[in-house]
Design a protein around this motif. Sequence first.
Motif, PDB file in Angstrom:
ATOM      1  N   SER A 123       0.827  -1.196   0.000  1.00 10.86           N
ATOM      2  CA  SER A 123       0.000   0.000   0.000  1.00 10.86           C
ATOM      3  C   SER A 123       0.869   1.257   0.000  1.00 10.86           C
ATOM      4  CB  SER A 123      -0.893  -0.037   1.245  1.00 10.86           C
ATOM      5  OG  SER A 123      -1.567   1.165   1.364  1.00 10.86           O
ATOM      6  N   LYS A 134       0.550   2.216  -7.144  1.00  7.47           N
ATOM      7  CA  LYS A 134      -0.171   1.429  -8.157  1.00  7.47           C
ATOM      8  C   LYS A 134      -1.259   2.272  -8.835  1.00  7.47           C
ATOM      9  CE  LYS A 134      -1.353  -1.577  -5.003  1.00  7.47           C
ATOM     10  NZ  LYS A 134      -0.603  -1.018  -3.870  1.00  7.47           N
ATOM     11  N   THR A 135      -2.047   2.958  -8.017  1.00  2.00           N
ATOM     12  CA  THR A 135      -3.164   3.705  -8.611  1.00  2.00           C
ATOM     13  C   THR A 135      -2.653   4.851  -9.479  1.00  2.00           C
ATOM     14  OG1 THR A 135      -4.488   3.102  -6.698  1.00  2.00           O
ATOM     15  CG2 THR A 135      -5.367   4.831  -8.088  1.00  2.00           C
TER      16      THR A 135
HETATM   17  N1  LIG Z   1       6.088   7.297  -9.153  1.00  4.55           N
HETATM   18  C1  LIG Z   1       5.486   8.242  -8.426  1.00  4.55           C
HETATM   19  N2  LIG Z   1       5.707   9.532  -8.690  1.00  4.55           N
HETATM   20  C2  LIG Z   1       5.108  10.504  -7.956  1.00  4.55           C
HETATM   21  N3  LIG Z   1       4.276  10.271  -6.938  1.00  4.55           N
HETATM   22  C3  LIG Z   1       4.016   8.990  -6.635  1.00  4.55           C
HETATM   23  C4  LIG Z   1       4.602   7.918  -7.354  1.00  4.55           C
HETATM   24  N4  LIG Z   1       4.164   6.758  -6.840  1.00  4.55           N
HETATM   25  C5  LIG Z   1       3.327   7.096  -5.847  1.00  4.55           C
HETATM   26  N5  LIG Z   1       3.220   8.421  -5.721  1.00  4.55           N
HETATM   27  C6  LIG Z   1       2.391   9.136  -4.732  1.00  4.55           C
HETATM   28  O1  LIG Z   1       2.378   8.324  -3.554  1.00  4.55           O
HETATM   29  C7  LIG Z   1       1.075   8.244  -3.008  1.00  4.55           C
HETATM   30  C8  LIG Z   1       0.602   6.797  -2.990  1.00  4.55           C
HETATM   31  O2  LIG Z   1       0.406   6.340  -4.318  1.00  4.55           O
HETATM   32  P1  LIG Z   1      -0.852   5.422  -4.739  1.00  4.55           P
HETATM   33  O3  LIG Z   1      -2.081   5.918  -4.085  1.00  4.55           O
HETATM   34  O4  LIG Z   1      -0.834   5.304  -6.215  1.00  4.55           O
HETATM   35  O5  LIG Z   1      -0.413   4.052  -4.040  1.00  4.55           O
HETATM   36  P2  LIG Z   1      -1.148   2.645  -4.096  1.00  4.55           P
HETATM   37  O6  LIG Z   1      -0.098   1.634  -4.376  1.00  4.55           O
HETATM   38  O7  LIG Z   1      -2.311   2.715  -5.018  1.00  4.55           O
HETATM   39  O8  LIG Z   1      -1.663   2.494  -2.591  1.00  4.55           O
HETATM   40  P3  LIG Z   1      -2.909   1.632  -2.055  1.00  4.55           P
HETATM   41  O9  LIG Z   1      -2.548   0.177  -2.243  1.00  4.55           O
HETATM   42  O10 LIG Z   1      -2.994   2.007  -0.607  1.00  4.55           O
HETATM   43  O11 LIG Z   1      -4.111   2.051  -2.830  1.00  4.55           O
HETATM   44  C9  LIG Z   1       0.200   9.160  -3.847  1.00  4.55           C
HETATM   45  O12 LIG Z   1       0.190  10.438  -3.237  1.00  4.55           O
HETATM   46  C10 LIG Z   1       0.927   9.222  -5.167  1.00  4.55           C
HETATM   47  O13 LIG Z   1       0.652  10.428  -5.830  1.00  4.55           O
END
Ligand SMILES: Nc1ncnc2c1ncn2[C@@H]1O[C@H](COP(=O)(O)OP(=O)(O)OP(=O)(O)O)[C@@H](O)[C@H]1O
Length: 302
Positions: free
Chosen positions: A117, A121-122
């Motif tokens: 998390s 990913k999103t």
């Molecule tokens: N490669 C990246 N560049 C810039 N910002 C990033 C990057 N990866 C993640 N972030 C930032 O980090 C935070 C977490 O990213 P995201 O919500 O996509 O994670 P996730 O893997 O979907 O988490 P979850 O499993 O809890 O939904 C967000 O604020 C996102 O904008």
Amino acid sequence: MNDKQRLLIQYICDGDIKKAQQQARIILNELTTAKDEAFRINMLHKLDAKPNMIELPYNLREFLVAEDVSNFPESRFVLRPEEAKIVEKVMSIVKASERLSELGISYLPAVMLYGGSGGGKTILARYIAYKANRPFVYVRFSSVVSSYLGNTQSNIAKVFEYARTAPCVLCFDEIDAVGMARGQKNDVGEMNRIVIALMQEMDSLPNNVIIIGTTNRYDRLDSALIRRFPIRHEVRPMSRSDINNLAERFFKYAGIVTDGWLKDWCDTNFLDIELASTVIEKCTQLMVDRIIQEIDTKKYNS
Ligand SMILES: Nc1ncnc2c1ncn2[C@@H]1O[C@H](COP(=O)(O)OP(=O)(O)OP(=O)(O)O)[C@@H](O)[C@H]1O
Ligand SMILES: [Mg+2]
């Protein structure tokens, strides 16, 4: 008045807000004088912050959220080489989709993004939609899964029907909510049917629909469902150089000069491997501290 300004006024008068915003962005990006710099940054931030929701047919609003991601903040995004490859692969399957369909070969550009998390990913799924120049449509599982027997399958059918008619990136965020391995201890018949319905719908999709599933419980996913996603990618935590890159982009975007202190700040605040969300949180905290400091200084001086 120049042509670009004229076009902006025309879009506003036509009531075409989306085009007006795009035109405003073009004009803002061309401002070069120091006098306009603060205005330029401020207005671009306002444009970036617009959620840009797309109107959906009434019967789908409960299940889907559609976003226009054409304003994706690329300057703040760290695209790592392994993720750039995934994006390229998706684009190449989309490009080949027509020919594959003619040959009767089914090959969906379906991507399963997994990892802890806060890893990103999103945001990567949104970036893929941005690169593919399509709306980002995500599925609200809680609404799709109905307490009424049989409704869930018809809800899933509605979601896929939409994807067939409107080119988009269809994102099953946190797909583990329905994609749990069949036969698990807490498995119920309904869950079983949902996974099957999902797979059947995927099997009958045309090759040009981009499907993205995200999960932080890859281990719980049904193996038959995983097979429907030919591209699988683990979104890993950030390395030292990714962290520095992300922090630099974040502060640059926020208009904070990083010369001379950023590397040391990153070294003291982060471990060698961190989740992107942790980096964003600490960078935001630094900004908050600065804003408070500024407010206090102003108060003190006045
Ligand atoms: N490669 C990246 N560049 C810039 N910002 C990033 C990057 N990866 C993640 N972030 C930032 O980090 C935070 C977490 O990213 P995201 O919500 O996509 O994670 P996730 O893997 O979907 O988490 P979850 O499993 O809890 O939904 C967000 O604020 C996102 O904008
Ligand atoms: Mg997520």
